[in-house]
Motif scaffolding. Sequence first.
Motif, PDB file in Angstrom:
ATOM      1  N   TYR A 179       0.862  -1.172   0.000  1.00 14.48           N
ATOM      2  CA  TYR A 179       0.000   0.000   0.000  1.00 14.48           C
ATOM      3  C   TYR A 179       0.899   1.222   0.000  1.00 14.48           C
ATOM      4  O   TYR A 179       1.867   1.293   0.758  1.00 14.48           O
ATOM      5  CB  TYR A 179      -0.900   0.038   1.243  1.00 14.48           C
ATOM      6  N   SER A 180       0.608   2.192  -0.868  1.00 12.48           N
ATOM      7  CA  SER A 180       1.403   3.415  -0.872  1.00 12.48           C
ATOM      8  C   SER A 180       0.490   4.634  -0.899  1.00 12.48           C
ATOM      9  O   SER A 180      -0.633   4.580  -1.407  1.00 12.48           O
ATOM     10  CB  SER A 180       2.363   3.442  -2.066  1.00 12.48           C
ATOM     11  N   TYR A 181       0.972   5.718  -0.321  1.00 12.94           N
ATOM     12  CA  TYR A 181       0.269   6.994  -0.276  1.00 12.94           C
ATOM     13  C   TYR A 181       1.220   8.049  -0.830  1.00 12.94           C
ATOM     14  O   TYR A 181       2.375   8.135  -0.391  1.00 12.94           O
ATOM     15  CB  TYR A 181      -0.138   7.363   1.144  1.00 12.94           C
ATOM     16  N   THR A 182       0.757   8.835  -1.799  1.00 13.37           N
ATOM     17  CA  THR A 182       1.574   9.871  -2.404  1.00 13.37           C
ATOM     18  C   THR A 182       0.829  11.196  -2.400  1.00 13.37           C
ATOM     19  O   THR A 182      -0.352  11.235  -2.765  1.00 13.37           O
ATOM     20  CB  THR A 182       1.941   9.512  -3.861  1.00 13.37           C
ATOM     21  N   LYS A 183       1.514  12.253  -2.018  1.00 16.72           N
ATOM     22  CA  LYS A 183       0.977  13.609  -2.106  1.00 16.72           C
ATOM     23  C   LYS A 183       1.827  14.347  -3.124  1.00 16.72           C
ATOM     24  O   LYS A 183       3.054  14.316  -3.042  1.00 16.72           O
ATOM     25  CB  LYS A 183       1.024  14.307  -0.760  1.00 16.72           C
ATOM     26  N   SER A 184       1.177  15.005  -4.076  1.00 19.19           N
ATOM     27  CA  SER A 184       1.945  15.691  -5.122  1.00 19.19           C
ATOM     28  C   SER A 184       1.474  17.128  -5.279  1.00 19.19           C
ATOM     29  O   SER A 184       0.347  17.478  -4.947  1.00 19.19           O
ATOM     30  CB  SER A 184       1.811  14.936  -6.454  1.00 19.19           C
TER      31      SER A 184
END
Length: 190
Positions: A179-184
């Motif tokens: 599971y990954s979480y990315t904020k861009s």
Amino acid sequence: EKFTSVADCGTILNKLAVQLDYVFSSSVTYSAELMYAKRDFDPGNNAGQLRWDAGLKYDFSKFTSVKFIAGVDEFFMRRNDYVRPVFSVKFDHEVSEEVEAGLVLNKQYELNSYSTELFDCWRASSYINYFLTRKAMAGLGVYYGSGTYVQSGIDEDFIGSELVCRYELAKDTAVDCAYSYTKSSSSDAE
């Protein structure tokens, strides 16, 4: 084709990879990988990726190693096909029998999740893996990167984290769940 918002589309990513390792000596291992990925857009078309890469891992000691990977990605898109380079350097250190940590630097092109556009990016990441049993591992990673969408010229910075669980079914065969979480943040005015 570019979608006006994330809500306008859905995507499905299918990926298959095979890696072969050859132990040349007690401190040198060669590897080769072949990976195919296909992203289907709804509505829209699809984009494909075929990666060929080779790696060299050097063990400085029983606990510390470095791995270099170089290769090419072939992207198959609606109107154009592209061939782009892939580079990666990974430093790994075994802290104890149950814990390993490392740093990774990647430079590559990626398929965009929302349109048939390539993302030219670099990414720096660090990770720590905990071996719960001989067959089970849990890992946590953090990453930061930056890149540009090739066709539109939009710049984007991103930061995120990832949780990975692995279970070894048999020798050299494992199942991963991640599971990954990315904020861009983007230079796009929209």
